[in-house]
Design a protein around this motif. Structure first.
Motif, PDB file in Angstrom:
ATOM      1  N   SER A 154      36.217 -65.821  -2.326  1.00 56.37           N
ATOM      2  CA  SER A 154      36.657 -67.057  -1.676  1.00 56.37           C
ATOM      3  C   SER A 154      36.740 -66.853  -0.164  1.00 56.37           C
ATOM      4  O   SER A 154      36.376 -67.735   0.609  1.00 56.37           O
ATOM      5  N   THR A 191      40.757 -68.745 -11.201  1.00 60.74           N
ATOM      6  CA  THR A 191      41.368 -67.458 -11.530  1.00 60.74           C
ATOM      7  C   THR A 191      42.492 -67.635 -12.553  1.00 60.74           C
ATOM      8  O   THR A 191      42.593 -66.880 -13.522  1.00 60.74           O
ATOM      9  N   ASP A 242      33.889 -63.694 -12.686  1.00 62.73           N
ATOM     10  CA  ASP A 242      34.419 -63.728 -11.324  1.00 62.73           C
ATOM     11  C   ASP A 242      33.578 -64.659 -10.454  1.00 62.73           C
ATOM     12  O   ASP A 242      34.102 -65.479  -9.697  1.00 62.73           O
ATOM     13  N   ARG A 245      34.376 -68.283 -11.521  1.00 63.59           N
ATOM     14  CA  ARG A 245      35.701 -68.799 -11.166  1.00 63.59           C
ATOM     15  C   ARG A 245      35.863 -68.901  -9.657  1.00 63.59           C
ATOM     16  O   ARG A 245      36.600 -69.757  -9.159  1.00 63.59           O
TER      17      ARG A 245
HETATM   18  N1  ASP Z   1      37.024 -63.351  -6.732  1.00 59.12           N
HETATM   19  C1  ASP Z   1      37.970 -64.417  -6.798  1.00 59.12           C
HETATM   20  C2  ASP Z   1      37.979 -65.169  -5.496  1.00 59.12           C
HETATM   21  O1  ASP Z   1      37.648 -64.636  -4.469  1.00 59.12           O
HETATM   22  C3  ASP Z   1      39.343 -63.962  -7.125  1.00 59.12           C
HETATM   23  C4  ASP Z   1      39.396 -63.443  -8.521  1.00 59.12           C
HETATM   24  O2  ASP Z   1      39.070 -62.280  -8.753  1.00 59.12           O
HETATM   25  O3  ASP Z   1      39.723 -64.229  -9.425  1.00 59.12           O
HETATM   26  O4  ASP Z   1      38.314 -66.333  -5.479  1.00 59.12           O
END
Ligand code: ASP
Length: 277
Positions: A154, A191, A242, A245
């Motif tokens: 994100s 998440t 991942d 999401r």
């Molecule tokens: N990778 C996800 C994010 O950056 C965070 C997670 O591991 O759920 O939004």
């Protein structure tokens, strides 16, 4: 099955709240503590606004530095398609198809829930609160979702998200430059959905019956845990989920930002409905 998944440690509510006050802002910047950076930036921003002309040089400096960072992002974005291709190839080559076949049921459950959230819940909220056409919104925002999907972070998606909301959706930067970094740090619906489904999956796998109260506890805990989760990529087999999401996480931030902008008269619908050139 010896598949091991590294997970982030969940932070308690008190710690999460206390953690947002920086002890040492320079240290927060150096170690990428997003919430602390946002709080510090917010305080500086309020003071800059209060001092007005007396702090014009510093305000100009920040604004020009922001332009520089944006320009840098745009240059990197020109290379993004190649980078994204390599990232995805590498992910699939490393994980292999066989690794996630046993977990298919869990993965499909998460993917369905994520799809409902992204294309159902968000779009209904967008329609109700702003009146904008959800299909058009998705079309405009899709490159940002693809970027979040391929990078699974994100945080790295913040500049592109702000830029897209400004140029294609018509959201004022005054709103998005605050809500998008904040959302990328604490608002992670994708998440929390995944964490919720994971708990239910584990309970079923071990034959534990969950009552209604248990489900509510799971929802509350998953929401808090998602606030404490960093907006960075995770590792292992979890990578596929991942990626998905993360795309949902940033779409939630964008929809919320558009709604807030609309309510604050900072949404230019002409931009949204302008024909793309
Ligand atoms: N990778 C996800 C994010 O950056 C965070 C997670 O591991 O759920 O939004």
């Amino acid at each position: 099955n010896a598949a091991s998944v590294e997970t982030m440690k969940a932070t308690s509510l008190t710690d999460t709240l206390l953690n947002i006050i920086p002890d040492n802002p320079i240290n927060s910047l150096a170690s990428g503590e997003m919430l602390q950076i946002i709080v510090f930036a917010l305080i500086i921003g309020v003071i800059l606004a209060k001092l007005g002309e007396r702090a014009e040089t510093v305000a100009n400096f920040f604004s020009q530095f922001n332009d520089i960072m944006m320009e840098m992002t745009m240059m990197i974005m020109a290379l993004a398609p190649i980078g994204v291709f390599c990232l995805i190839s590498r992910t699939f080559a490393n994980i292999g198809f066989s690794a996630f076949v046993p977990l298919a049921k869990y993965m499909i459950g998460v993917l369905i829930a994520l799809a409902i959230q992204c294309f159902g819940v968000y779009q209904i909220l967008l329609k109700i609160f702003t009146g904008l056409n959800p299909l058009k919104f998705i079309k405009k925002f899709f490159p940002v979702m693809a970027f979040a999907f391929s990078t699974a972070t994100s945080n790295a998606t913040i500049p592109l998200s702000i830029d897209t909301l400004t140029k294609k959706v018509g959201v004022s930067k005054k709103i998005s430059s605050f809500t998008i970094p904040l959302g990328a740090t604490i608002n992670m619906d994708g998440t929390s959905i995944m964490q919720g489904v994971a708990v239910v999956f584990a309970a079923q796998a071990f034959g534990i019956h969950l009552s209604m109260t248990d489900y509510i506890t799971v929802i509350g805990t998953a929401t808090l845990a998602s606030i404490g989760t960093a907006g960075v990529p995770s590792v292992g087999i979890d990578r596929i989920l991942d990626m998905t999401r993360t795309a949902v996480n940033i779409t939630g931030d964008a929809v919320c930002t558009t709604i807030v902008a609309h309510q604050n008269k900072a949404l230019d619908k002409n931009v949204f409905y302008a024909e793309e050139n």
